[in-house]
Design a protein around this motif. Structure first.
Motif, PDB file in Angstrom:
ATOM      1  N   VAL A   1       0.839  -1.206   0.000  1.00 32.30           N
ATOM      2  CA  VAL A   1       0.000   0.000   0.000  1.00 32.30           C
ATOM      3  C   VAL A   1       0.876   1.260   0.000  1.00 32.30           C
ATOM      4  CG1 VAL A   1      -1.665   1.318   1.384  1.00 32.30           C
ATOM      5  CG2 VAL A   1      -2.003  -1.123   1.023  1.00 32.30           C
ATOM      6  N   ALA A   2       1.978   1.226   0.739  1.00 39.44           N
ATOM      7  CA  ALA A   2       2.882   2.380   0.759  1.00 39.44           C
ATOM      8  C   ALA A   2       3.484   2.628  -0.626  1.00 39.44           C
ATOM      9  CB  ALA A   2       3.991   2.155   1.786  1.00 39.44           C
ATOM     10  N   VAL A   3       3.868   1.563  -1.313  1.00 35.84           N
ATOM     11  CA  VAL A   3       4.403   1.714  -2.680  1.00 35.84           C
ATOM     12  C   VAL A   3       3.321   2.273  -3.597  1.00 35.84           C
ATOM     13  CG1 VAL A   3       5.229   0.428  -4.692  1.00 35.84           C
ATOM     14  CG2 VAL A   3       6.186  -0.037  -2.446  1.00 35.84           C
ATOM     15  N   GLY A   4       2.102   1.739  -3.469  1.00 37.07           N
ATOM     16  CA  GLY A   4       0.997   2.241  -4.288  1.00 37.07           C
ATOM     17  C   GLY A   4       0.706   3.716  -4.037  1.00 37.07           C
ATOM     18  N   MET A   5       0.751   4.126  -2.784  1.00 37.09           N
ATOM     19  CA  MET A   5       0.518   5.542  -2.450  1.00 37.09           C
ATOM     20  C   MET A   5       1.634   6.425  -3.011  1.00 37.09           C
ATOM     21  SD  MET A   5      -2.207   6.014  -0.488  1.00 37.09           S
ATOM     22  CE  MET A   5      -3.323   5.085   0.524  1.00 37.09           C
ATOM     23  N   PHE A   6       2.876   5.914  -2.950  1.00 38.43           N
ATOM     24  CA  PHE A   6       3.999   6.675  -3.492  1.00 38.43           C
ATOM     25  C   PHE A   6       3.860   6.837  -5.003  1.00 38.43           C
ATOM     26  CE2 PHE A   6       8.227   6.638  -5.473  1.00 38.43           C
ATOM     27  CZ  PHE A   6       8.726   7.829  -4.963  1.00 38.43           C
TER      28      PHE A   6
ATOM     29  N   ALA B   1       0.074  10.270  -3.636  1.00 38.83           N
ATOM     30  CA  ALA B   1      -1.053  10.554  -2.753  1.00 38.83           C
ATOM     31  C   ALA B   1      -0.699  11.633  -1.747  1.00 38.83           C
ATOM     32  CB  ALA B   1      -1.466   9.274  -2.026  1.00 38.83           C
ATOM     33  N   GLY B   2      -1.691  12.445  -1.439  1.00 41.13           N
ATOM     34  CA  GLY B   2      -1.521  13.468  -0.425  1.00 41.13           C
ATOM     35  C   GLY B   2      -1.771  12.897   0.962  1.00 41.13           C
ATOM     36  N   VAL B   3      -1.624  13.748   1.960  1.00 39.64           N
ATOM     37  CA  VAL B   3      -1.787  13.311   3.345  1.00 39.64           C
ATOM     38  C   VAL B   3      -3.207  12.793   3.583  1.00 39.64           C
ATOM     39  CG1 VAL B   3      -1.750  14.086   5.744  1.00 39.64           C
ATOM     40  CG2 VAL B   3       0.014  14.855   4.171  1.00 39.64           C
ATOM     41  N   ALA B   4      -4.192  13.491   3.061  1.00 39.78           N
ATOM     42  CA  ALA B   4      -5.586  13.074   3.268  1.00 39.78           C
ATOM     43  C   ALA B   4      -5.849  11.710   2.633  1.00 39.78           C
ATOM     44  CB  ALA B   4      -6.535  14.114   2.691  1.00 39.78           C
ATOM     45  N   GLU B   5      -5.291  11.468   1.466  1.00 42.30           N
ATOM     46  CA  GLU B   5      -5.482  10.176   0.805  1.00 42.30           C
ATOM     47  C   GLU B   5      -4.769   9.057   1.557  1.00 42.30           C
ATOM     48  OE1 GLU B   5      -3.913  11.556  -2.855  1.00 42.30           O
ATOM     49  OE2 GLU B   5      -5.877  11.633  -3.818  1.00 42.30           O
ATOM     50  N   ILE B   6      -3.600   9.350   2.084  1.00 35.52           N
ATOM     51  CA  ILE B   6      -2.846   8.342   2.842  1.00 35.52           C
ATOM     52  C   ILE B   6      -3.592   7.975   4.121  1.00 35.52           C
ATOM     53  CG2 ILE B   6      -0.734   7.947   4.171  1.00 35.52           C
ATOM     54  CD1 ILE B   6       0.735   9.602   2.015  1.00 35.52           C
ATOM     55  N   VAL B   7      -4.050   8.981   4.852  1.00 36.41           N
ATOM     56  CA  VAL B   7      -4.785   8.729   6.099  1.00 36.41           C
ATOM     57  C   VAL B   7      -6.099   8.007   5.799  1.00 36.41           C
ATOM     58  CG1 VAL B   7      -5.982   9.845   8.023  1.00 36.41           C
ATOM     59  CG2 VAL B   7      -3.708  10.619   7.361  1.00 36.41           C
TER      60      VAL B   7
ATOM     61  N   LEU C   1      -7.003   4.203   7.025  1.00 37.41           N
ATOM     62  CA  LEU C   1      -8.205   3.951   7.831  1.00 37.41           C
ATOM     63  C   LEU C   1      -9.143   2.963   7.145  1.00 37.41           C
ATOM     64  CD1 LEU C   1      -9.005   7.507   9.251  1.00 37.41           C
ATOM     65  CD2 LEU C   1      -8.066   5.536  10.466  1.00 37.41           C
ATOM     66  N   PHE C   2      -9.219   3.057   5.831  1.00 40.20           N
ATOM     67  CA  PHE C   2     -10.065   2.129   5.067  1.00 40.20           C
ATOM     68  C   PHE C   2      -9.565   0.694   5.216  1.00 40.20           C
ATOM     69  CE2 PHE C   2     -11.491   0.324   0.906  1.00 40.20           C
ATOM     70  CZ  PHE C   2     -12.852   0.423   1.143  1.00 40.20           C
TER      71      PHE C   2
END
Length: 190
Positions: A123-128, A132-138, A142-143
């Protein structure tokens, strides 16, 4: 948590499981054909369709199926990063969230402890890759935690239900033993 055993008696593969897989197969095929601007369209569509049968073994092999599902998602993220292509993910690939749920619901403590860090890394690689911004990461974290929390609730609720059934059976046996003892004692004394 490390010593937590797998829950006993996972349900076998049934009709609804086949229906689930078929539904996701159709969704992946339709999305792969109809979605405009999808990079590497045939490859991504076939990869998503090849992944869906893993849902059938999600209860009997929760760690393996979760590693396969999130491994495919990680592979697509890395492919997108290195080729600098457009979006490679299909929305129907959200089916891997069912694999995460199954890991927390049907896996042993060791399997959960090994699988969750792998999922977090993917998920961290996908977000990178998605920048993704902070709101998308959080929100994304949470999801994912919601799926794990729901699985934990259902897991421990089922365990509580099994313990209650066992206690009821023990109480019935004890009452029957008392009644037999009292009946025999009454006859002997009479």
């Amino acid at each position: 948590m490390w010593g937590e055993p797998r829950p006993a008696d996972p349900p076998p593969v049934g009709r609804l499981d086949w229906l689930l897989v078929g539904g996701f197969e159709v969704a992946a095929l339709v999305e792969g054909i109809a979605r405009p601007g999808l990079a590497w369209q045939p490859f991504v569509t076939l990869l998503a369709m090849a992944l869906m049968p893993a849902l059938l073994w999600r209860r009997s092999h929760p760690l393996a199926t979760c590693l396969v599902g999130f491994g495919v998602a990680g592979l697509l993220s890395l492919l997108q990063l290195f080729t600098r292509s457009g979006d490679l993910g299909l929305y129907s690939m959200m089916a891997i969230l069912i694999l995460l749920y199954s890991l927390a619901r049907w896996g042993s403590g060791r399997e959960i402890a090994l699988g969750i860090p792998f999922v977090a890394a993917v998920v961290a690689v996908g977000m990178f890759v998605a920048s993704a911004g902070v709101a998308e990461i959080v929100g994304g974290a949470l999801f994912l935690l919601l799926f794990v929390a729901l699985a934990a609730v259902f897991r421990y609720r089922a365990g509580l239900w099994h313990r209650e059934l066992r206690d009821i059976r023990n109480q019935e046996r004890l009452a029957l033993a008392r009644e037999l003892h009292d009946t025999v004692a009454h006859h002997v004394s009479a």
